[in-house]
Design a protein around this motif. Structure first.
Motif, short mmCIF file in Angstrom:
data_model
loop_
_atom_site.label_atom_id
_atom_site.label_comp_id
_atom_site.label_asym_id
_atom_site.label_seq_id
_atom_site.Cartn_x
_atom_site.Cartn_y
_atom_site.Cartn_z
N LYS A 203 0.87 -1.17 0.00
CA LYS A 203 0.00 0.00 0.00
C LYS A 203 0.91 1.23 0.00
N ASP A 204 0.53 2.26 -0.73
CA ASP A 204 1.35 3.48 -0.74
C ASP A 204 1.33 4.11 0.64
N SER A 205 2.51 4.56 1.09
CA SER A 205 2.66 4.97 2.48
C SER A 205 2.98 6.44 2.67
N THR A 206 3.14 7.20 1.59
CA THR A 206 3.64 8.57 1.71
C THR A 206 2.64 9.53 2.32
N GLY A 207 1.34 9.33 2.07
CA GLY A 207 0.41 10.32 2.57
C GLY A 207 -1.05 10.03 2.29
N LEU A 208 -1.68 10.87 1.45
CA LEU A 208 -3.14 10.85 1.29
C LEU A 208 -3.59 10.11 0.03
N PHE A 209 -3.18 10.62 -1.14
CA PHE A 209 -3.55 9.99 -2.41
C PHE A 209 -2.34 9.99 -3.34
N THR A 210 -2.30 9.00 -4.22
CA THR A 210 -1.30 8.93 -5.28
C THR A 210 -1.97 9.24 -6.61
N PHE A 211 -1.29 10.05 -7.43
CA PHE A 211 -1.76 10.38 -8.78
C PHE A 211 -0.70 9.87 -9.75
N LEU A 212 -1.01 8.77 -10.42
CA LEU A 212 -0.03 8.08 -11.26
C LEU A 212 -0.31 8.32 -12.74
N SER A 213 0.73 8.72 -13.45
CA SER A 213 0.68 8.74 -14.91
C SER A 213 1.52 7.57 -15.40
N GLN A 214 0.89 6.65 -16.13
CA GLN A 214 1.61 5.48 -16.63
C GLN A 214 1.69 5.51 -18.15
N ASP A 215 2.68 4.81 -18.68
CA ASP A 215 2.80 4.75 -20.14
C ASP A 215 1.88 3.66 -20.68
#
Length: 367
Positions: A203-215
């Motif tokens: 699970k992402d641990s840095t903060g609130l939400f992740t915004f991912l741009s993928q190829d």
């Protein structure tokens, strides 16, 4: 309620249009409660994400000595370059190389004896080129307002005042440029089933939400509660973002909005991705999180219809424990520092040797 088998799409423009806002907020609520992942389209930053993707092959093709000059080992804030195989997830090596950046020009903590985790919020970025610096600064400054607005829509979708989560917003956001090299299956194995991992279940641990741009390569997968890995393929819209709940948001909502385990399966072609991690306040204590969760859970209408207790808590067949809801740590910053030290042991040994020994060898901190 049946388990999810795909990731929903949320049109950001429809959230902004009064005529379609209510309907789209309901869709967002479903995505937050039942999946923890969503695609975000028509967000206005499509050109920026595509320009950034176009720059990544040249960035990662820089001479090894140029990249190594910005190695994360130089940074107690865990900012900089990580060579292939130098990071771990779930005690296994991740087959990727990456550059980590944070919100530029963060002020230093001037307390007489600042907490050691405050280093996570005051580090300086290491840029391999001036062009990289310009691109990173533009990317972060553009995604801060987008993420703030999205967070307010999330609050509204949960029947809360739009500004409910603003007080939990951290000063340091993080951005990664990631390259996953091609990996080839062993005899008899299918693609995505190798013993190696692009990045392991987490699970992402840095903060609130992740915004991912993928190829266009694919490889991202999320885990539903039946234990099935669900592909999150790139959409035909090349600017679409993949947004997911992080453990910080899970903590402040008491698990009502839970982060979803995900991974990147190895692929036979190179994959590039650009995650922006929306930061949370590092000084939040366990008491703060419990009070926040109590306040929010009281107000969010749950337990009715398809949002049953089982669906709300989304029991997972495979899970990653959340250290951010543990009494082992005094605050979110302390828990996050432990997470970074374990994931980047070389940086941990250099800058936090006593903590590294404690977290690496004491079973109390390994679970």
């Amino acid at each position: 309620m049946s388990d999810f088998t795909s990731v929903p799409i949320i049109d950001f423009q429809r959230l902004q249009d009064p005529a379609t806002k209510a309907e789209t907020l309901a869709q967002l609520r479903d995505a937050i409660f039942l999946v923890g992942f969503l695609y975000l389209t028509n967000h206005g930053l499509e050109s920026l994400t595509q320009r950034t993707h176009a720059a990544l092959p040249d960035l990662f093709s820089l001479a090894p000595e140029t990249k190594e000059q910005t190695n994360m080992i130089n940074s107690p804030s865990f900012l900089g370059y990580t060579r292939l195989g130098a990071e771990t997830t779930a005690q296994k090596t991740d087959m990727r190389e990456q550059f980590d950046f944070g919100t530029p020009n963060q002020p230093k903590n001037h307390q007489t004896s600042p907490p050691i985790w405050s280093r996570l919020e005051e580090g300086q970025n290491q840029y391999p080129t001036t062009a990289t610096q310009s691109l990173v600064e533009e990317y972060i400054s553009s995604f801060i307002p987008l993420s703030n607005t999205f967070l307010q829509y999330v609050a509204e979708s949960l029947s809360l005042p739009a500004t409910t989560f603003d007080t939990y917003r951290g000063a340091m956001d993080r951005l990664k440029f990631i390259k996953y090299p091609p990996q080839h299956s062993s005899s008899g194995e299918k693609e995505g089933e190798e013993k190696s991992q692009g990045v392991g279940p987490h699970k992402d641990s840095t903060g609130l939400f992740t915004f991912l741009s993928q190829d266009t390569t694919g490889g991202l997968q999320v885990l539903n509660k039946r234990g099935d890995w669900i592909d999150v393929p790139p959409l035909e819209d090349p600017g679409a973002l993949v947004v997911n709940i992080q453990q910080g948001f899970e903590a402040i909502t008491g698990g009502v909005c839970s982060a979803t385990v995900h991974r990147v399966a190895p692929k036979t072609t190179t994959r590039y991705s650009i995650p922006f991690f929306m930061g949370i306040r590092m000084d939040l204590t366990l008491a703060n999180l419990r009070e926040s969760a109590r306040h929010i859970v009281e107000k969010v209408p749950v337990g009715e219809g398809k949002w049953s207790d089982e669906d709300e808590m989304k029991r997972r067949a495979e899970d990653v424990p959340s250290e951010f809801l543990s009494e082992k740590f005094a605050c979110f910053g302390e828990a996050y520092l432990r997470n970074r030290i374990i994931s980047h042991p070389d940086v941990g040994r250099k800058w936090y040797p006593e903590l590294y020994e404690r977290y690496s060898n004491d079973p109390f901190y390994l679970h």
